[in-house]
Enzyme design. Structure first.
Site, PDB file in Angstrom:
ATOM      1  N   GLY A 115      13.904 -39.884  12.063  1.00 26.30           N
ATOM      2  CA  GLY A 115      13.405 -39.125  13.198  1.00 26.30           C
ATOM      3  C   GLY A 115      14.544 -38.733  14.094  1.00 26.30           C
ATOM      4  CB  THR A 116      17.422 -37.989  14.316  1.00 28.41           C
ATOM      5  OG1 THR A 116      18.451 -37.728  15.250  1.00 28.41           O
ATOM      6  CG2 THR A 116      17.925 -37.665  12.941  1.00 28.41           C
ATOM      7  CB  THR A 117      17.370 -32.623  15.625  1.00 33.78           C
ATOM      8  OG1 THR A 117      15.969 -32.742  15.675  1.00 33.78           O
ATOM      9  CG2 THR A 117      17.760 -31.280  15.056  1.00 33.78           C
TER      10      THR A 117
ATOM     11  CG  ASP B 296      17.831 -35.963  18.702  1.00 30.15           C
ATOM     12  OD1 ASP B 296      16.764 -36.543  18.930  1.00 30.15           O
ATOM     13  OD2 ASP B 296      18.531 -36.194  17.687  1.00 30.15           O
TER      14      ASP B 296
ATOM     15  CE  LYS C  56      19.283 -39.849  17.681  1.00 33.46           C
ATOM     16  NZ  LYS C  56      18.054 -39.184  17.351  1.00 33.46           N
TER      17      LYS C  56
END
Lengths: 249, 272
Positions: free
Chosen positions: B55-57, B72, B88
């Protein structure tokens, strides 16, 4: 049985590793090998003992490829050389696989020297009885290099060096006559150095030339003969020039 | 292929049990098998459970002036947002960056480990490691742990002797070289903005704005992405952090609230 378990290489009371020194003796008995570094060429030359009549001389290549851009010549126990060369060749490919880059000359020299050192500090084995001369080009910068390793596992870079029989005389000659050369001049310097201790003639010398673009090229016997003839002619001319003016005076 | 256990010495006993399983019929299993009718289905479920949710971009792309890297900062555990301020983009060394997607611990640990390996390479070989070499080192390690539940979807971006470099490396053992990548649950949205706005010859500011907008749009639509959009640039002299903007604020910057005329105002009604 107790003595059998000991490491073969132990320190002597005055700090020597006798097995390593004896290995160096074995190197000193091996055939002469010389390496010369030029600005765009590196040359290896090895003394070739006259081949027996029935022996296929092509099967006794003394200068070998480790990779497209690295070559090696050695003096000492040839059977030990085979083992070391095989391990080095595998390491060259393994490096290509894990880092997607060809090895640098320094890296593979360090690897070979490390291997030689390991065998001076392990139980039940003896040191490799050979010194190697490693030549090659840096895959990215294109800079030529010449390295030497010996049975103790030390290595260093050289502009020109010799190992094996009479290496001291060859090294003296190189120290006196070395200068930065390129192309054919580098080859001539290497052959001249080797001729100091070897009978002249193409069949007593094996020469290989490495350039950045063409990789390793073994010189044909006829080519070597040609260069030897050139060298002899130059020597004769120099002798004549020395004698000539003296007589006039 | 020779398993690379240089990263974790303590992983050795783990390999022992694994080998026993692979050997199959000769050795008894090292643990009790769970009581289930459908063991294969159970195994598949177990693998699906640890499979990267990611779950991330994160995104990165190569352009004329180097590599732009953006991500993000939201960490989610299912529906719970556990943190809005996760870093991140991991600084492997002054000229190489890695992005984090998947298991945070896995990414952080292995990137740090990669940094150690890169530094050792520098010391031994007296020259910096290439981006190709660094990404290959990481990919080889991840491949040797394949199937053991690591969850890493990372991009290695850097500048070396051959210029800017960008590689995508994941815990399945895949490694891809490419000009543009986006990783994570928000990546489809980021790709949309990134691919349509991309030009090779952008200036650094234009590229940064493109990266920022791509992350913002991904956080807008993807629930698992949010927090702060960080943008880094990797140039010939190393990386530099360009900006870190809260995506909520970015929203109002891109779509400012226009004051509209009020039709009717609410008035107080006196007690009737």
């Amino acid at each position: 049985m107790a003595r059998y378990d000991r490491a073969i290489t132990v320190f002597s009371p005055d700090g020597h590793l006798f097995q390593v020194e004896y290995a160096l003796e074995a190197v000193r008995k091996g055939n002469a090998a010389v390496g010369v570094r030029g600005t765009d060429t590196v040359v290896l030359g090895v003394e070739k003992k006259s081949a027996a009549k029935l022996q296929d001389s092509r099967s006794v290549r003394k200068i070998v490829n480790l990779d497209n851009h690295i070559a090696l010549a050695c003096a000492g126990l040839k059977a030990d050389a085979r083992v070391l060369i095989n391990r080095a060749r595998i390491e060259c490919q393994s490096h290509r696989l894990t880092v997607e880059d060809p090895v640098t000359v320094e890296y593979i020299t360090r690897y070979i020297a490390g291997l030689q050192q390991k065998y001076t500090q392990s139980g039940g084995v003896r040191p490799f009885g050979l010194s190697t001369l490693i030549i090659g080009f840096d895959p990215y910068t294109g800079v030529p290099s010449l390295y030497q390793t010996d049975p103790s596992g030390t290595f260093s870079a050289w502009k020109a060096n010799a190992t094996g029989r009479n290496s001291n005389s060859i090294r003296e000659f190189l120290e006196k006559n070395y200068k930065e050369t390129s192309g054919q001049e580098t080859i001539k310097l290497a052959i001249r150095a080797l001729l100091e201790v070897v009978e002249s003639g193409g069949k007593n010398i094996e020469v290989a030339v490495m350039t950045k673009d063409q990789g390793l090229r073994q010189l044909e016997e006829s080519e070597i003969d040609g260069i030897v003839a050139e060298i002899e002619a130059e020597k004769a001319a120099a002798e004549a020039a020395k004698k000539g003016p003296a007589r006039d005076a | 292929m020779k398993l690379d256990t240089t990263g974790l010495e303590s992983a050795l006993p783990l390999f022992g049990t694994n080998c026993q399983m692979v050997d199959g019929f000769t050795a008894a299993p090292a643990f009790d098998l769970p009581t289930t009718l459908d063991f294969d289905g159970f195994q598949k479920e177990a693998i699906q459970m640890v499979k990267p949710a990611k779950g991330t971009t994160t995104l990165a792309f190569i352009f004329k002036e180097g590599v732009m890297v953006a991500a993000d900062s939201r960490a989610s555990m299912g529906g719970y947002i556990s943190s809005q301020s996760v870093k991140k983009i991991i600084e492997i060394n002054p000229y190489m960056l890695g992005t984090m997607a998947g298991g945070a611990a896995d990414c952080q640990f292995w990137h740090r480990n990669l940094g150690i390996k890169c530094r050792l390479h520098e010391l031994a070989n007296k020259r910096r490691i290439s981006v190709t070499g660094a990404s290959k080192l990481l990919a080889n390690i991840l491949y040797s742990y394949r199937g053991m539940g690591l969850s890493v979807g990372t991009m290695i971006a850097g500048w070396d002797e051959t210029g800017p470099g960008l590689y995508y490396v994941d815990s399945e053992g895949g490694r891809l070289k490419g000009p543009r990548f986006s990783v994570g649950s928000g990546s489809p949205y980021a790709y949309g903005v990134l691919d349509s706005g991309y030009r090779y010859d952008m200036s650094i500011e234009e590229a940064a704005e493109l990266a920022r907008r791509a992350i913002y749009h991904a956080t807008f639509r993807d629930g698992a992405s949010g927090g702060v959009a960080s943008v880094y640039h990797v140039g010939p002299n190393g990386w530099k952090k360009l900006s870190g903007d809260d995506v909520g604020e970015l929203h109002y910057k891109y779509y400012p609230v226009t004051p509209s005329t009020v039709e009717q105002e609410m008035v107080e009604v006196s007690g009737a």
